[in-house]
Enzyme design. Structure first.
Site, PDB file in Angstrom:
ATOM      1  CG  ASP A  39     -60.408  13.975  12.426  1.00 21.07           C
ATOM      2  OD1 ASP A  39     -60.712  15.168  12.292  1.00 21.07           O
ATOM      3  OD2 ASP A  39     -61.102  13.158  13.052  1.00 21.07           O
ATOM      4  CG  ASP A 102     -49.516  13.734  14.162  1.00 21.27           C
ATOM      5  OD1 ASP A 102     -49.717  14.355  13.107  1.00 21.27           O
ATOM      6  OD2 ASP A 102     -48.438  13.792  14.782  1.00 21.27           O
ATOM      7  N   GLY A 121     -68.554  14.810  23.277  1.00 19.42           N
ATOM      8  CA  GLY A 121     -68.999  15.631  24.384  1.00 19.42           C
ATOM      9  C   GLY A 121     -68.491  15.189  25.737  1.00 19.42           C
ATOM     10  CG  ASN A 156     -61.530  15.555  25.196  1.00 14.96           C
ATOM     11  OD1 ASN A 156     -61.217  14.491  25.720  1.00 14.96           O
ATOM     12  ND2 ASN A 156     -62.484  15.642  24.284  1.00 14.96           N
ATOM     13  CB  ILE A 158     -59.121  13.649  21.598  1.00 16.93           C
ATOM     14  CG1 ILE A 158     -59.812  15.008  21.486  1.00 16.93           C
ATOM     15  CG2 ILE A 158     -59.871  12.755  22.577  1.00 16.93           C
ATOM     16  CD1 ILE A 158     -61.194  14.937  20.866  1.00 16.93           C
ATOM     17  CG  ASP A 159     -58.494  16.336  17.958  1.00 17.00           C
ATOM     18  OD1 ASP A 159     -58.923  15.178  17.757  1.00 17.00           O
ATOM     19  OD2 ASP A 159     -59.166  17.353  17.752  1.00 17.00           O
ATOM     20  CG  PHE A 177     -65.187  21.381  22.399  1.00 22.45           C
ATOM     21  CD1 PHE A 177     -66.373  22.104  22.409  1.00 22.45           C
ATOM     22  CD2 PHE A 177     -64.809  20.761  21.215  1.00 22.45           C
ATOM     23  CE1 PHE A 177     -67.157  22.204  21.269  1.00 22.45           C
ATOM     24  CE2 PHE A 177     -65.583  20.859  20.075  1.00 22.45           C
ATOM     25  CZ  PHE A 177     -66.765  21.588  20.095  1.00 22.45           C
ATOM     26  CD  GLU A 211     -62.808  19.492  17.432  1.00 20.35           C
ATOM     27  OE1 GLU A 211     -62.904  18.836  18.477  1.00 20.35           O
ATOM     28  OE2 GLU A 211     -63.646  19.433  16.517  1.00 20.35           O
TER      29      GLU A 211
END
Length: 322
Positions: A39, A102, A121, A156, A158-159, A177, A211
């Site tokens: 990532d 990031d 998950g 979710n 994240i990212d 997701f 994602e």
């Protein structure tokens, strides 16, 4: 003339092994040194190039020439005290495991978004923020929590991806997701959300596997481009990650693929599905519209994730291509 042709043939022959396992010639950079990442997020500062990535305390690579990388100290030497409030099930052996950072410069400061999560998950997660006067200066300031999710949310947290629109307004894209990828406007002073959360892409098949949003505005084409990763990550050489994209005239969408299918209806166009050596390319970051940085799993080295950098071009119709 014959001597010039012969010289070019020799040069091409010498360079060919470097690019033989990639889709194109010369668009894919030849990297060396420590290129183990997952990532990646890419930034240039002065004569230095930095790549931030998932790992203990956020891992950081540096290059003095843009292609040969070495590892420098991580951002967080130990977990921040507030992380467990939003990811209470963090296991002790990964208490300082930070995902998908990031890093970008905006308004005279360097901003570092990152994510923590209880486990794969689960959407008991949070996006955090740190900032500094510059990457080289270090001394990262903890700017706290930005956005959270849990079992009551349909996304979710994240990212994260800091996006600056055509007017200079900052936004935060994120998601993994669940109901897919989101974007929300940020306050220019706090760099935290101020307003609605918009849905910009989701999967309608394959368990919602989408994602890692990365959005870039190309002033020449007049489009925002949403890049994302779909399918299975994090399984070394068995990974089926793919880098995909769509585009929109508005940062909040709708983003459509080459066939005009809305990414909210499962549409996307594949940029890179990997090859015999590089499995599961994804976790992408777009830099200045014309570079794509991502990881892929090296099947010739036990499936370890490694850094890939390529020139990103746009065809005559304004669609991304190598």
């Amino acid at each position: 003339m014959k001597r010039k042709v012969l010289t070019m043939v020799v040069i091409m022959t010498l360079l060919l092994p470097i690019f033989a396992d990639t889709k194109g010639f010369a668009a894919h950079w030849a990297l060396s040194g420590d290129v183990n990442v997952h990532d990646p997020s890419y930034i240039k500062e002065g004569s230095g190039t930095y790549v931030f990535s998932t790992g203990a305390g956020i891992q950081v690579l540096k290059s003095d020439n843009g292609t040969n990388f070495y590892r420098v100290p991580q951002v967080f030497l130990s977990p921040l005290s507030w992380w467990r409030q939003y990811a209470p099930n963090l296991k002790n052996d990964r208490a300082n495991d930070v995902w998908a950072p990031d890093v970008k410069q905006y308004n005279g400061r360097t901003w570092l978004y990152y994510s923590i999560s209880s486990d794969f998950g689960q959407n008991t997660s949070a996006i955090g923020l740190a900032s500094a006067s510059s990457v080289g200066a270090g001394s990262w300031r903890d700017d706290g929590v930005v956005l959270t999710s849990n079992s009551t949310k349909d996304y979710n947290a994240i990212d994260p991806e800091l996006v600056i629109d055509a007017s200079g307004q900052p936004w935060l894209a994120f998601g993994s997701f669940w109901t897919g990828l989101k974007i929300t406007k940020l306050d220019k002073n706090t760099m935290k959300p101020t307003g609605s959360i918009y849905s910009i892409a989701k999967r309608t098949v394959n368990d919602g596997a989408i994602e890692a949003p990365s959005i870039t505005y190309n002033a020449q084409t007049g489009y925002y481009y949403l890049f994302a990763s779909v399918d299975k990550c994090c399984d070394k050489a068995n990974s089926t990650y793919k880098t995909v994209y769509g585009r929109s005239k508005s940062i909040t969408g709708p983003y459509v693929d080459k066939n005009g299918v809305d990414m909210m209806k499962g549409g996307f166009t594949i940029l890179d599905a990997g090859n015999d050596r590089w499995k599961g390319p994804g976790g992408e970051d777009i830099y200045n519209t014309n570079l794509i940085i991502r990881h892929a799993y090296d099947a010739t080295d036990g499936g370890n994730p490694k850094l890939l950098i390529s020139d990103l071009n746009y065809d005559s119709a304004g669609w991304p291509t190598y």
